[in-house]
Design a protein around this motif. Sequence first.
Motif, mmCIF file in Angstrom:
data_model
loop_
_atom_site.group_PDB
_atom_site.id
_atom_site.type_symbol
_atom_site.label_atom_id
_atom_site.label_comp_id
_atom_site.label_asym_id
_atom_site.label_seq_id
_atom_site.Cartn_x
_atom_site.Cartn_y
_atom_site.Cartn_z
ATOM 1 N N PRO A 1 11.935 9.675 17.102
ATOM 2 C CA PRO A 1 11.461 10.099 15.733
ATOM 3 C C PRO A 1 12.697 9.494 14.972
ATOM 4 N N CYS A 2 12.297 9.527 13.997
ATOM 5 C CA CYS A 2 13.220 8.837 12.710
ATOM 6 C C CYS A 2 12.914 9.249 11.283
ATOM 7 N N SER A 3 13.951 9.043 10.464
ATOM 8 C CA SER A 3 13.651 9.854 8.900
ATOM 9 C C SER A 3 14.373 8.928 8.144
ATOM 10 N N THR A 4 14.697 7.628 8.595
ATOM 11 C CA THR A 4 15.467 6.773 7.600
ATOM 12 C C THR A 4 14.582 5.447 7.321
ATOM 13 N N THR A 5 14.781 4.622 6.583
ATOM 14 C CA THR A 5 14.330 3.434 6.387
ATOM 15 C C THR A 5 14.905 2.217 7.148
ATOM 16 N N ASP A 6 16.085 2.418 7.893
ATOM 17 C CA ASP A 6 16.835 1.583 8.611
ATOM 18 C C ASP A 6 16.007 0.928 9.651
ATOM 19 N N SER A 7 16.305 -0.544 9.911
ATOM 20 C CA SER A 7 15.461 -0.981 11.063
ATOM 21 C C SER A 7 16.501 -1.684 12.015
ATOM 22 N N CYS A 8 15.918 -2.266 13.249
ATOM 23 C CA CYS A 8 16.707 -3.045 14.166
ATOM 24 C C CYS A 8 16.039 -3.954 14.727
ATOM 25 N N THR A 9 16.947 -4.911 15.400
ATOM 26 C CA THR A 9 16.030 -5.689 16.235
ATOM 27 C C THR A 9 15.690 -5.452 17.464
ATOM 28 N N ALA A 10 14.678 -5.323 18.154
ATOM 29 C CA ALA A 10 14.356 -4.826 19.526
ATOM 30 C C ALA A 10 13.757 -5.678 20.346
ATOM 31 N N LEU A 11 13.223 -5.352 21.528
ATOM 32 C CA LEU A 11 12.431 -6.480 22.336
ATOM 33 C C LEU A 11 11.463 -5.835 23.116
ATOM 34 N N VAL B 1 -1.320 -4.477 14.880
ATOM 35 C CA VAL B 1 -1.173 -3.894 16.343
ATOM 36 C C VAL B 1 0.309 -3.366 16.056
ATOM 37 N N PRO B 2 0.159 -1.964 16.365
ATOM 38 C CA PRO B 2 1.451 -1.205 16.228
ATOM 39 C C PRO B 2 2.120 -1.425 17.873
ATOM 40 N N LEU B 3 3.210 -1.791 17.799
ATOM 41 C CA LEU B 3 3.951 -2.140 18.959
ATOM 42 C C LEU B 3 5.215 -1.130 19.138
ATOM 43 N N PRO B 4 5.409 -0.948 20.266
ATOM 44 C CA PRO B 4 6.415 0.066 20.704
ATOM 45 C C PRO B 4 7.882 -0.217 20.473
ATOM 46 N N CYS B 5 8.643 0.419 19.995
ATOM 47 C CA CYS B 5 10.145 -0.174 20.038
ATOM 48 C C CYS B 5 11.008 1.045 19.838
ATOM 49 N N ALA B 6 12.409 0.791 19.883
ATOM 50 C CA ALA B 6 13.277 1.783 19.855
ATOM 51 C C ALA B 6 14.751 1.415 19.521
ATOM 52 N N CYS B 7 15.415 2.057 18.688
ATOM 53 C CA CYS B 7 16.545 1.415 17.967
ATOM 54 C C CYS B 7 17.941 2.535 18.593
ATOM 55 N N PHE B 8 17.625 3.729 18.739
ATOM 56 C CA PHE B 8 18.802 4.849 19.046
ATOM 57 C C PHE B 8 20.056 4.451 18.433
ATOM 58 N N GLY C 1 21.521 1.561 17.586
ATOM 59 C CA GLY C 1 22.099 0.522 18.284
ATOM 60 C C GLY C 1 23.211 0.886 19.455
ATOM 61 N N THR C 2 22.941 1.898 19.963
ATOM 62 C CA THR C 2 24.029 2.393 20.932
ATOM 63 C C THR C 2 23.408 2.822 22.341
ATOM 64 N N ASP C 3 24.317 2.848 23.322
ATOM 65 C CA ASP C 3 23.673 3.670 24.416
ATOM 66 C C ASP C 3 25.158 4.068 25.208
ATOM 67 N N ASN C 4 25.164 5.502 25.141
ATOM 68 C CA ASN C 4 26.541 6.128 25.640
ATOM 69 C C ASN C 4 27.657 5.436 24.951
ATOM 70 N N ASN C 5 27.542 5.370 23.705
ATOM 71 C CA ASN C 5 28.480 4.776 22.545
ATOM 72 C C ASN C 5 28.873 3.347 22.629
ATOM 73 N N MET C 6 28.122 2.569 23.469
ATOM 74 C CA MET C 6 28.378 1.338 23.475
ATOM 75 C C MET C 6 27.211 0.548 22.766
ATOM 76 N N PRO C 7 27.608 -0.573 22.275
ATOM 77 C CA PRO C 7 26.264 -1.513 21.399
ATOM 78 C C PRO C 7 25.308 -1.607 22.570
ATOM 79 N N ALA C 8 24.255 -1.592 22.135
ATOM 80 C CA ALA C 8 22.956 -1.656 22.927
ATOM 81 C C ALA C 8 21.774 -2.257 22.107
ATOM 82 N N VAL C 9 20.770 -3.221 22.743
ATOM 83 C CA VAL C 9 19.540 -3.391 22.309
ATOM 84 C C VAL C 9 18.495 -3.011 23.071
ATOM 85 N N TYR C 10 17.311 -2.189 22.506
ATOM 86 C CA TYR C 10 16.437 -1.559 23.358
ATOM 87 C C TYR C 10 15.242 -2.392 23.607
ATOM 88 N N LEU C 11 14.946 -2.607 25.069
ATOM 89 C CA LEU C 11 13.732 -3.407 25.448
ATOM 90 C C LEU C 11 12.795 -2.223 25.669
#
Length: 417
Positions: free
Chosen positions: A32-42, A156-163, A165-175
């Motif tokens: 879920p999201c509520s902002t217009t921010d985007s990220c790069t995902a894979l 074509v709506p494709l799945p992605c995630a930003c969270f 840009g972190t995972d356990n408070n460390m930088p992460a990119v989501y695949l």
Amino acid sequence: MPTTNILYITTIIIIIILFTTTPTTSKSTIEPCSTTDSCTALLSYTLYTDLKVSELASLFQIDPFNLLSANSIDISSPDVVSHILPSQLFLNIPITCSCVDGIRKSVSTHYKTRPSDTLSNIADAVYGGLVSADQIKEANEIDDPTVLDVGMSLVVPLPCACFNGTDNNMPAVYLSYVVKDVDTLAGIAARYKTTVTDLMGVNALGNAAVEDGDILAVPLSACASNFPRYASDYGLSVPNGGYAITAGHCVECSCTPGSRLYCQPASLSVSCSSMQCKGTNLMLGNVTVQQSSAGCNVTSCGYGGFVNGSIITTLSSSLQPRCPGPQQVPPVIAPPTMVTPDMGLAPAPSPFQLGGAPIGGLPGSVVPSTSSSIAFPPAANGPSGSISGACTLVNPISSFSLVMVLVLFLGLVFPFL
């Protein structure tokens, strides 16, 4: 009741059961999201046919050099954009993950329909199960999915995630990873250097069971930038051991050992603005060291983002206990011409494969070849999550075959009753 009536009723019941579409649910993680921010995902993707780099990039509407860099493929190879990538090659596809209707998804991909296309073939074969036929139908407000005009441009709506840009408070990119029938959660975790616990938490899984066709958000450790918000590449984050191309193809950034972002001039013959640190002879990526009695004086020319068409360089100096060695960047590979198990571009292995079994010896480890309706390349213009379900149907041909066998059998039996 006569025996013939009992058998007749039984036959009708069996036929009804066999022809009833028994849904099997494929799960995907929704952020879920509520902002217009985007990220790069894979996206994890397996080529359904031989495709040029430019054709594959067009299929997802992405920059071909971004595609190559995301897979550590040498972008300086001659005529690399026209290189033909082999069918069944497993690649990471970089996409922009946006916030649309309150959830994270990518909607920048469009597909131009061809003769004999169906929504199912487009979803399952061309896009490798990253999207469902129902999702394409809904995104394009299609009333009758059995009628597709040739040349239609489908979102074509494709799945992605930003969270964040972190995972356990460390930088992460989501695949976004499409689970294969040979996969296990432990195998996927081992492949991408994470843990089963982490995957379960990110994907809100109640247990470690995954099914063929599920789409998991897999966190990849990354190097994050600290460019200013007004930079066009603000928020750049590069997965560990990978590359990203930026600043109009002029700069390539990699995630080096120690999770440090290192940027240097890209190996492309394009017109670029100055990459020299002001007041010095140092160019972007250069590091000088000078041993002293107090330690090692280290001076480096770093990258500070792409602003209004200009490459921002930053000069930094520090005193370190010992002088650093040569900068270690992740290795790049030549553009692949064939698929081999040792390329490192294969689907996530199961624990059985990790134990030493040859990857090629297990059935179902790659996407099966596609039908003739999509045998040609597409046109060139062409955290805590939640789980959603997308229904698929059993193969009606298999059900029909069973029914025919049953009818023939009863046809032989009835005369003797």
